[in-house]
Design a protein around this motif. Sequence first.
Motif: not given
Length: 263
Positions: A48-77
Motif C-alpha cells: 500500500y502507498d504510505v503517503y495516501s494512507q497518511l493523508i486519509m488517516g487525517s480524516r479519522a483523527a479529525l472525526i474522532v478528535g472533534v466529535t469526541a471533544a464535543l461530546f466530552i465538553t457537552f457532558i462535562g459542562t
Amino acid sequence: MCLFVFVAVGAPHLIRYDPTEYQYVDNRLARSQPPSTRFWLGTTYYGYDVYSQLIMGSRAALIVGVTAALFITFIGTNIGLISGYFGGRLDSVLMRLTDVTFGIPFLPFAILLIALTEPSIWNIILTISILFWRTTARVIRSQVLSLKERPFVQAARVAGASNIRIMYVHILPNVLPISFLYIALGIAWATIAEASLSFLGFGDPRMISWGTMLYGAFQTGSVRGSWWVVVPPGMAITIFVVSAFMVGFAYEHKINPRLRERK
C-alpha cells in the motif's frame, strides 16, 4: 491545526493512489518499497502507498478528535453545571459518579466495550466520551460554585427566574470560555486514545487511521527495517496532538487575565 483540517477535507484530491489498493512495480507487488519519486513515502509490507494512507488517516483523527471533544465538553459542562448549581444530594451523587469514572482505567474499559460490540469509529468515540468528561465536569462545577453566589445570580433569583434559566442564561455564558478550552484539549486526548486503541488492533477496520498504520507495521515486523512505514504516522500523531494542545494553551492565555499580565 489548520493544515490538518485542510488535508482532511481535501484528502480525496490529495492522495496519489487508492490507499487500500495493492501497488505493483514491474508486475511484482511493491512490497516495503523505500521513498521514491513514484512512492513519496514508500510502501507497506502489503504494497500500500504510505503517503495516501497518511493523508486519509487525517480524516479519522479529525472525526474522532472533534466529535469526541464535543461530546466530552457537552457532558462535562452540563454535569458540572447541574452539580454545582443544585448542590446537596444531587451534587454528591454526580461527584461520586465522577470519582468512579476517574477510577476506571481507559484502555481495559475500552477494549472490553469494543469487544462486546464491534470495532468501529463510533464505538471508539462513545468509549472516549463516556470516560473523558470527568475533568471538564470537575472544573465547571468549581466555577459554578463561585458564580452562583454572585450578585447577578441573586438578582435573577429575586426577579423570579427559574433554575433552568439561571443556569443556562446567566451562569453558562460565564463558564463557556472554559468549556471551549476543554474542546481543544479534548481533541488531543481523543486522538491519543484512538491511536492507542487502533495500535492494539481495536480500530475501525473499514477506516484508515494513523493508529492502524502503526498496528500494520508492528504486525508485519516493518517497525524493525522499514522506518518509512512508522515515522510518518508517528510524526503525524505527535504534531497533531501538540498543535491541539497549543491551540488550547493559546486560548487559555487569551481568556485568563493573569496569564496575559505575565507578558
